[in-house]
Motif scaffolding. Structure first.
Motif, PDB file in Angstrom:
ATOM      1  N   GLU A  75     -69.363 -90.499 -84.437  1.00 59.64           N
ATOM      2  CA  GLU A  75     -70.521 -91.838 -83.614  1.00 59.64           C
ATOM      3  C   GLU A  75     -71.687 -91.758 -84.055  1.00 59.64           C
ATOM      4  O   GLU A  75     -72.020 -91.378 -85.082  1.00 59.64           O
ATOM      5  N   PHE A  76     -72.570 -93.325 -83.963  1.00 60.06           N
ATOM      6  CA  PHE A  76     -73.075 -93.738 -84.322  1.00 60.06           C
ATOM      7  C   PHE A  76     -74.265 -94.851 -83.799  1.00 60.06           C
ATOM      8  O   PHE A  76     -73.583 -95.552 -82.568  1.00 60.06           O
ATOM      9  N   VAL A  77     -75.671 -94.573 -83.595  1.00 61.92           N
ATOM     10  CA  VAL A  77     -76.057 -95.543 -82.387  1.00 61.92           C
ATOM     11  C   VAL A  77     -77.084 -96.591 -83.656  1.00 61.92           C
ATOM     12  O   VAL A  77     -78.070 -95.361 -85.075  1.00 61.92           O
ATOM     13  N   ASN A  78     -77.486 -97.633 -83.872  1.00 60.58           N
ATOM     14  CA  ASN A  78     -78.189 -98.107 -84.889  1.00 60.58           C
ATOM     15  C   ASN A  78     -79.466 -98.951 -84.806  1.00 60.58           C
ATOM     16  O   ASN A  78     -80.000 -97.952 -83.198  1.00 60.58           O
ATOM     17  N   VAL A  79     -80.399 -99.337 -85.100  1.00 55.54           N
ATOM     18  CA  VAL A  79     -81.815 -99.422 -84.646  1.00 55.54           C
ATOM     19  C   VAL A  79     -82.093-100.095 -84.193  1.00 55.54           C
ATOM     20  O   VAL A  79     -82.602-100.090 -82.939  1.00 55.54           O
ATOM     21  N   VAL A  80     -81.135-100.797 -83.474  1.00 60.66           N
ATOM     22  CA  VAL A  80     -81.224-101.301 -82.266  1.00 60.66           C
ATOM     23  C   VAL A  80     -80.662-101.194 -80.482  1.00 60.66           C
ATOM     24  O   VAL A  80     -80.799-101.559 -79.590  1.00 60.66           O
ATOM     25  N   GLY A  81     -80.150-100.037 -81.003  1.00 53.12           N
ATOM     26  CA  GLY A  81     -79.615 -98.987 -79.965  1.00 53.12           C
ATOM     27  C   GLY A  81     -77.558 -98.906 -79.836  1.00 53.12           C
ATOM     28  O   GLY A  81     -77.929 -98.985 -78.681  1.00 53.12           O
TER      29      GLY A  81
END
Length: 139
Positions: A36-42
């Protein structure tokens, strides 16, 4: 046999190397199939394929000429075969949706890696922009 720190750092460095080549197929291979990956804007991507597709889109648009530089990295092993890696980064060359150049950014990338079958793969990733001058305040 390489030290586990060196093996994990190799994966973290490969993250930036693949980014800078805009090679999202190789980038995706750094992740476990169920990562899983959460980026800088969610935005929260689930699975290697979703991570690949999201990064292919952004590297065809806003990140197509970007350059990611890792400024420092740290690794710790809370339990055997699991690593927590953090990297401070800077990003240049990215653009807004209208194509206008954006100023450089900095942030911290957190990757959790697992060593399954002798290979370190990212199982979870979260990226955070550093916003200078913003402090947390008690309520």
């Amino acid at each position: 046999m390489p030290h586990p720190d060196a093996e994990v750092i190799r994966v973290v460095d490969a993250f930036a190397e693949c980014w800078n080549r805009h090679d999202m197929a190789s980038f995706a291979e750094l992740f476990a199939p169920d990562a899983e990956f959460v980026n800088v804007v969610g935005l929260w991507w689930k699975g290697r394929e979703e991570i690949r597709k999201a990064h292919e889109f952004s590297h065809a648009t806003m990140f197509r000429n970007s350059r990611l530089t890792l400024l420092d990295r740290s690794v710790r092993f809370p339990v055997a075969q699991v690593a927590i890696a953090r990297a401070r980064w800077s990003l240049e060359g990215h653009v807004a949706p209208d194509g206008a150049a954006l100023p450089p950014r900095t942030g911290i990338l957190l990757n959790v890696l697992s060593n399954a079958s002798g290979t370190w793969l990212i199982i979870d990733s979260q990226n955070t922009d550093i916003i200078e001058g913003v402090l947390s305040r008690p309520q």
